[in-house]
Scaffold this motif. Structure first.
Motif, PDB file in Angstrom:
ATOM      1  N   GLU A 100      28.059  32.119  50.824  1.00 23.66           N
ATOM      2  CA  GLU A 100      28.593  32.595  52.099  1.00 23.66           C
ATOM      3  C   GLU A 100      30.081  32.917  51.980  1.00 23.66           C
ATOM      4  OE1 GLU A 100      30.022  30.497  56.263  1.00 23.66           O
ATOM      5  OE2 GLU A 100      28.392  29.580  55.119  1.00 23.66           O
ATOM      6  N   ILE A 101      30.835  32.043  51.320  1.00 26.17           N
ATOM      7  CA  ILE A 101      32.290  32.171  51.307  1.00 26.17           C
ATOM      8  C   ILE A 101      32.780  33.181  50.273  1.00 26.17           C
ATOM      9  CG2 ILE A 101      34.421  30.913  50.713  1.00 26.17           C
ATOM     10  CD1 ILE A 101      33.302  28.511  52.190  1.00 26.17           C
ATOM     11  N   VAL A 102      32.160  33.205  49.074  1.00 26.76           N
ATOM     12  CA  VAL A 102      32.648  34.084  48.008  1.00 26.76           C
ATOM     13  C   VAL A 102      32.645  35.559  48.425  1.00 26.76           C
ATOM     14  CG1 VAL A 102      32.151  34.958  45.692  1.00 26.76           C
ATOM     15  CG2 VAL A 102      32.194  32.499  46.112  1.00 26.76           C
ATOM     16  N   PRO A 103      31.566  36.109  48.976  1.00 25.10           N
ATOM     17  CA  PRO A 103      31.611  37.529  49.386  1.00 25.10           C
ATOM     18  C   PRO A 103      32.681  37.808  50.439  1.00 25.10           C
ATOM     19  CG  PRO A 103      29.352  36.716  49.328  1.00 25.10           C
ATOM     20  CD  PRO A 103      30.232  35.518  49.195  1.00 25.10           C
ATOM     21  N   VAL A 104      32.838  36.877  51.395  1.00 30.15           N
ATOM     22  CA  VAL A 104      33.864  37.064  52.429  1.00 30.15           C
ATOM     23  C   VAL A 104      35.252  37.038  51.801  1.00 30.15           C
ATOM     24  CG1 VAL A 104      34.902  36.053  54.503  1.00 30.15           C
ATOM     25  CG2 VAL A 104      32.415  36.076  54.235  1.00 30.15           C
ATOM     26  N   ALA A 105      35.461  36.102  50.878  1.00 25.72           N
ATOM     27  CA  ALA A 105      36.767  35.990  50.212  1.00 25.72           C
ATOM     28  C   ALA A 105      37.101  37.248  49.430  1.00 25.72           C
ATOM     29  CB  ALA A 105      36.766  34.772  49.286  1.00 25.72           C
ATOM     30  N   LYS A 106      36.106  37.838  48.751  1.00 24.59           N
ATOM     31  CA  LYS A 106      36.339  39.070  48.000  1.00 24.59           C
ATOM     32  C   LYS A 106      36.643  40.233  48.935  1.00 24.59           C
ATOM     33  CE  LYS A 106      33.688  40.108  44.540  1.00 24.59           C
ATOM     34  NZ  LYS A 106      32.450  40.349  43.748  1.00 24.59           N
ATOM     35  N   ALA A 107      35.847  40.332  49.989  1.00 21.60           N
ATOM     36  CA  ALA A 107      36.023  41.462  50.909  1.00 21.60           C
ATOM     37  C   ALA A 107      37.380  41.405  51.616  1.00 21.60           C
ATOM     38  CB  ALA A 107      34.881  41.467  51.934  1.00 21.60           C
TER      39      ALA A 107
ATOM     40  N   ARG B 102      40.023  39.670  50.487  1.00 19.72           N
ATOM     41  CA  ARG B 102      41.081  39.421  49.513  1.00 19.72           C
ATOM     42  C   ARG B 102      41.856  38.133  49.826  1.00 19.72           C
ATOM     43  NH1 ARG B 102      43.564  45.516  48.351  1.00 19.72           N
ATOM     44  NH2 ARG B 102      41.564  46.447  47.724  1.00 19.72           N
ATOM     45  N   TRP B 103      41.084  37.053  49.965  1.00 19.98           N
ATOM     46  CA  TRP B 103      41.710  35.759  50.230  1.00 19.98           C
ATOM     47  C   TRP B 103      42.566  35.318  49.057  1.00 19.98           C
ATOM     48  CZ3 TRP B 103      37.544  31.957  52.571  1.00 19.98           C
ATOM     49  CH2 TRP B 103      37.124  32.449  53.823  1.00 19.98           C
ATOM     50  N   ASP B 104      43.603  34.557  49.368  1.00 17.85           N
ATOM     51  CA  ASP B 104      44.375  33.867  48.333  1.00 17.85           C
ATOM     52  C   ASP B 104      43.448  32.849  47.652  1.00 17.85           C
ATOM     53  OD1 ASP B 104      46.136  31.342  47.563  1.00 17.85           O
ATOM     54  OD2 ASP B 104      47.442  33.106  47.548  1.00 17.85           O
ATOM     55  N   PRO B 105      43.502  32.697  46.328  1.00 17.13           N
ATOM     56  CA  PRO B 105      42.624  31.735  45.648  1.00 17.13           C
ATOM     57  C   PRO B 105      42.706  30.324  46.223  1.00 17.13           C
ATOM     58  CG  PRO B 105      43.714  33.139  44.043  1.00 17.13           C
ATOM     59  CD  PRO B 105      44.307  33.477  45.368  1.00 17.13           C
ATOM     60  N   ALA B 106      43.905  29.915  46.640  1.00 13.99           N
ATOM     61  CA  ALA B 106      44.046  28.576  47.220  1.00 13.99           C
ATOM     62  C   ALA B 106      43.248  28.446  48.506  1.00 13.99           C
ATOM     63  CB  ALA B 106      45.520  28.272  47.481  1.00 13.99           C
ATOM     64  N   GLU B 107      43.142  29.536  49.266  1.00 14.19           N
ATOM     65  CA  GLU B 107      42.374  29.508  50.506  1.00 14.19           C
ATOM     66  C   GLU B 107      40.889  29.368  50.218  1.00 14.19           C
ATOM     67  OE1 GLU B 107      41.326  29.558  54.491  1.00 14.19           O
ATOM     68  OE2 GLU B 107      43.218  29.145  53.474  1.00 14.19           O
ATOM     69  N   VAL B 108      40.424  30.001  49.147  1.00  8.77           N
ATOM     70  CA  VAL B 108      39.019  29.871  48.755  1.00  8.77           C
ATOM     71  C   VAL B 108      38.704  28.411  48.408  1.00  8.77           C
ATOM     72  CG1 VAL B 108      37.241  30.614  47.141  1.00  8.77           C
ATOM     73  CG2 VAL B 108      39.001  32.240  47.885  1.00  8.77           C
ATOM     74  N   VAL B 109      39.589  27.820  47.616  1.00  6.91           N
ATOM     75  CA  VAL B 109      39.392  26.409  47.225  1.00  6.91           C
ATOM     76  C   VAL B 109      39.393  25.522  48.467  1.00  6.91           C
ATOM     77  CG1 VAL B 109      40.393  24.465  45.964  1.00  6.91           C
ATOM     78  CG2 VAL B 109      40.372  26.743  44.932  1.00  6.91           C
ATOM     79  N   ARG B 110      40.367  25.762  49.365  1.00  4.30           N
ATOM     80  CA  ARG B 110      40.451  24.952  50.579  1.00  4.30           C
ATOM     81  C   ARG B 110      39.184  25.058  51.415  1.00  4.30           C
ATOM     82  NH1 ARG B 110      40.396  24.912  55.512  1.00  4.30           N
ATOM     83  NH2 ARG B 110      39.981  27.144  55.521  1.00  4.30           N
ATOM     84  N   ALA B 111      38.677  26.275  51.595  1.00  3.60           N
ATOM     85  CA  ALA B 111      37.482  26.486  52.413  1.00  3.60           C
ATOM     86  C   ALA B 111      36.267  25.788  51.807  1.00  3.60           C
ATOM     87  CB  ALA B 111      37.214  27.984  52.559  1.00  3.60           C
TER      88      ALA B 111
END
Length: 277
Positions: free
Chosen positions: A51-58, A60-69
């Motif tokens: 769920e999160i990875v496609p949204v993060a790519k689309a 362009r989340w900061d990598p730290a935000e991906v880890v936090r989520a």
């Protein structure tokens, strides 16, 4: 010195990978990440990855935000799982909470109810006795306190007085009663319900004494009873009653309920059932 001019080699720009290759690499990385979450026992991150990875790519989340989520999903999932486990372990009889509790209908003073609902007394390892006639909300109040304690991250166990008798009989066979009671007293709040309606069996009296003694100043027992603890010698052997009450009332809050039975009032006014057509 040679006059031959040396030529610097300039690296050729790499050809851009086809979109299909990027997708394949991304898929492989995601599959590996999912495998790692299985190995590291991170089930809630595993469910959130797709769920999160496609949204993060689309986006362009900061990598730290991906880890936090992802970590937030794992923490929330674990908290919910732990809550369910604590509630199942408590074995509450009916599931009653303060959501359906009418504090104004209770004879326990509202300031006393509010103070007990903070659960600070559990943190101080103090005891609670809720005493009064049948049907005046003793069990409901104790169970609602237990449910609130579970919600607050505490561990709770619920017993009737005869449950303690059964526990003594079960563990007397291999002389493990003390160990069984010690396991119970690892719990933050120990509720014993429905004392005083009937004489207490010798096994139940022994179990009750053992529990109160083991929990004294270490954990918080809470009991509901039709009979004030001062009168427990009417329903259990005097020697055990004296020793039990001495420990139970030490550092104890005593809340007294009064009035007519709420159940009887509902029955006589037709509010206890859905009217028949």
């Amino acid at each position: 010195m040679s006059d031959t001019t040396s030529t610097l080699s300039v690296p050729r720009p790499r050809a851009q990978a086809p979109a299909s290759a990027v997708a394949a690499t991304s898929g492989a990385a995601l599959d590996e990440a999912i495998a790692l979450t299985r190995n590291l026992k991170l089930p809630h991150i595993r469910r959130a990855l797709t769920e999160i990875v496609p949204v993060a790519k689309a986006q362009r989340w900061d990598p730290a935000e991906v880890v936090r989520a992802l970590l937030a999903k794992e923490a929330a999932g674990r908290n919910a799982s732990n809550l369910r486990t604590r509630r199942q372990h408590a074995a509450f009889p009916t599931g009653k909470t303060f959501h359906i509790w009418n504090e104004d209908a209770s004879s326990i003073p509202v300031p006393t109810q509010s103070a007990l609902r903070t659960l600070e007394w559990v943190g101080r390892r103090e005891n609670l006795c809720v005493v009064g006639p049948s049907g005046t909300g003793k069990s409901h109040f104790c169970e609602a306190l237990g449910q609130a304690a579970v919600d607050a991250g505490m561990s709770v166990t619920w017993f009737t007085i005869e449950d303690l008798g059964a526990l003594v009989r079960r563990h007397r066979v291999d002389d493990s009663v003390s160990k069984a009671v010690a396991r119970i007293t690892r719990t933050d709040l120990i509720i014993v319900d429905d004392i005083g309606l009937l004489p207490i069996s010798p096994d139940a009296a022994e179990g009750f004494y053992r529990l109160v003694d083991a929990a004294s100043e270490r954990r918080s027992p809470a009991v509901s009873s039709n009979l004030h603890p001062a009168g427990f010698d009417e329903i259990m052997p005097k020697t055990l009653a004296t020793a039990t009450v001495d420990r139970l009332l030490h550092h104890a809050h005593v809340a007294v309920t009064q009035g007519d039975s709420h159940r009887l009032n509902e029955a006589t006014t037709g509010r206890g059932v859905v009217p028949l057509n």
